[in-house]
Design a protein around this motif. Structure first.
Motif, PDB file in Angstrom:
ATOM      1  N   UNK A   1       8.965   7.845  -7.527  1.00 40.66           N
ATOM      2  CA  UNK A   1       8.402   8.137  -8.837  1.00 40.66           C
ATOM      3  C   UNK A   1       7.671   6.937  -9.435  1.00 40.66           C
ATOM      4  N   UNK A   2       7.999   5.733  -8.933  1.00 37.92           N
ATOM      5  CA  UNK A   2       7.386   4.533  -9.500  1.00 37.92           C
ATOM      6  C   UNK A   2       5.930   4.414  -9.060  1.00 37.92           C
ATOM      7  N   UNK A   3       5.046   4.133 -10.035  1.00 30.64           N
ATOM      8  CA  UNK A   3       3.635   3.992  -9.694  1.00 30.64           C
ATOM      9  C   UNK A   3       3.394   2.810  -8.767  1.00 30.64           C
ATOM     10  N   UNK A   4       4.294   1.841  -8.786  1.00 31.91           N
ATOM     11  CA  UNK A   4       4.151   0.659  -7.942  1.00 31.91           C
ATOM     12  C   UNK A   4       4.401   0.952  -6.464  1.00 31.91           C
ATOM     13  N   UNK A   5       4.823   2.172  -6.148  1.00 33.76           N
ATOM     14  CA  UNK A   5       5.084   2.533  -4.746  1.00 33.76           C
ATOM     15  C   UNK A   5       3.863   2.270  -3.883  1.00 33.76           C
ATOM     16  N   UNK A   6       2.675   2.436  -4.445  1.00 34.69           N
ATOM     17  CA  UNK A   6       1.447   2.230  -3.679  1.00 34.69           C
ATOM     18  C   UNK A   6       1.204   0.773  -3.327  1.00 34.69           C
ATOM     19  N   UNK A   7       1.954  -0.135  -3.913  1.00 43.27           N
ATOM     20  CA  UNK A   7       1.805  -1.559  -3.613  1.00 43.27           C
ATOM     21  C   UNK A   7       2.788  -2.026  -2.541  1.00 43.27           C
TER      22      UNK A   7
ATOM     23  N   UNK B   1       1.161   8.543   7.630  1.00 37.51           N
ATOM     24  CA  UNK B   1       0.025   8.497   6.714  1.00 37.51           C
ATOM     25  C   UNK B   1       0.561   8.393   5.293  1.00 37.51           C
ATOM     26  N   UNK B   2      -0.324   8.118   4.346  1.00 41.97           N
ATOM     27  CA  UNK B   2       0.126   8.035   2.962  1.00 41.97           C
ATOM     28  C   UNK B   2      -0.942   8.565   2.020  1.00 41.97           C
ATOM     29  N   UNK B   3      -0.477   9.056   0.885  1.00 43.51           N
ATOM     30  CA  UNK B   3      -1.329   9.549  -0.190  1.00 43.51           C
ATOM     31  C   UNK B   3      -0.908   8.791  -1.440  1.00 43.51           C
ATOM     32  N   UNK B   4      -1.570   7.692  -1.714  1.00 41.67           N
ATOM     33  CA  UNK B   4      -1.152   6.849  -2.835  1.00 41.67           C
ATOM     34  C   UNK B   4      -1.383   7.519  -4.189  1.00 41.67           C
ATOM     35  N   UNK B   5      -2.298   8.442  -4.254  1.00 40.20           N
ATOM     36  CA  UNK B   5      -2.505   9.163  -5.520  1.00 40.20           C
ATOM     37  C   UNK B   5      -1.269   9.986  -5.886  1.00 40.20           C
ATOM     38  N   UNK B   6      -0.517  10.394  -4.863  1.00 38.59           N
ATOM     39  CA  UNK B   6       0.688  11.196  -5.087  1.00 38.59           C
ATOM     40  C   UNK B   6       1.968  10.459  -4.721  1.00 38.59           C
ATOM     41  N   UNK B   7       1.847   9.144  -4.507  1.00 41.87           N
ATOM     42  CA  UNK B   7       3.039   8.320  -4.249  1.00 41.87           C
ATOM     43  C   UNK B   7       3.875   8.866  -3.099  1.00 41.87           C
ATOM     44  N   UNK B   8       3.217   9.286  -2.034  1.00 46.39           N
ATOM     45  CA  UNK B   8       3.950   9.905  -0.929  1.00 46.39           C
ATOM     46  C   UNK B   8       3.476   9.361   0.418  1.00 46.39           C
ATOM     47  N   UNK B   9       4.420   9.152   1.297  1.00 43.29           N
ATOM     48  CA  UNK B   9       4.152   8.776   2.678  1.00 43.29           C
ATOM     49  C   UNK B   9       4.683   9.890   3.576  1.00 43.29           C
TER      50      UNK B   9
ATOM     51  N   UNK C   1      13.346   6.418   5.119  1.00 45.71           N
ATOM     52  CA  UNK C   1      12.115   5.828   4.636  1.00 45.71           C
ATOM     53  C   UNK C   1      12.492   4.540   3.909  1.00 45.71           C
ATOM     54  N   UNK C   2      11.680   3.492   4.066  1.00 45.57           N
ATOM     55  CA  UNK C   2      11.973   2.229   3.419  1.00 45.57           C
ATOM     56  C   UNK C   2      10.685   1.590   2.932  1.00 45.57           C
ATOM     57  N   UNK C   3      10.761   0.936   1.795  1.00 45.69           N
ATOM     58  CA  UNK C   3       9.602   0.273   1.207  1.00 45.69           C
ATOM     59  C   UNK C   3       9.835  -1.231   1.179  1.00 45.69           C
ATOM     60  N   UNK C   4       8.779  -1.983   1.419  1.00 45.38           N
ATOM     61  CA  UNK C   4       8.903  -3.428   1.420  1.00 45.38           C
ATOM     62  C   UNK C   4       7.657  -4.097   0.885  1.00 45.38           C
ATOM     63  N   UNK C   5       7.823  -5.322   0.367  1.00 39.66           N
ATOM     64  CA  UNK C   5       6.701  -6.048  -0.220  1.00 39.66           C
ATOM     65  C   UNK C   5       5.815  -6.698   0.829  1.00 39.66           C
TER      66      UNK C   5
END
Length: 124
Positions: free
Chosen positions: A25-31, A71-79, A96-100
């Motif tokens: 849900x976080x907009x920062x997911x695309x980063x 693949x990813x859709x950053x407009x929808x915060x989804x991978x 699923x995991x996110x990293x900087x």
């Protein structure tokens, strides 16, 4: 920090297809770079695929090359993880995991935020 959540797992016959989603849900997911890992019963967690924050770079394990696509859709915060030609040995809990780190290092330690996982079962 982000809080990714996986969906789309289920039971499928060998040779079939499934698409997993990882959303936050976080907009920062695309980063964040995002990776998919899996863990079968009694086995260690293993790398499956990863994608850079803008989607320009993708990586996949040899065991899934040619069958899985990230693949990813950053407009929808989804991978997404599109899985085809599934085999019984693909049966596992998929995380699923996110990293900087960008581009991502293809090891679990480089990812900070993990989802709860989704079960994929491939019957023979």
């Amino acid at each position: 920090q982000v809080h990714p959540v996986e969906s789309g797992g289920g039971l499928v016959q060998a040779g079939g297809s499934l698409t997993l989603s990882c959303a936050a849900s976080e907009r920062t997911f695309s980063t964040y770079s995002v990776g998919w890992f899996r863990q079968a019963p009694g086995e260690e967690r293993e790398f499956v695929a990863a994608i850079s924050r803008r989607g320009g770079r993708t990586y996949s394990a040899d065991s899934v090359k040619g069958r899985f696509t990230i693949s990813r859709d950053n407009a929808n915060n989804t991978v997404y993880l599109q899985m085809s030609s599934l085999k019984p040995e693909d049966t596992a809990v998929y995380y699923c995991a996110a990293g900087r780190k960008n581009p991502p290092a293809l090891v679990a330690e480089s990812f900070d935020s993990w989802g709860p996982g989704t079960q994929v079962t491939v019957s023979s």
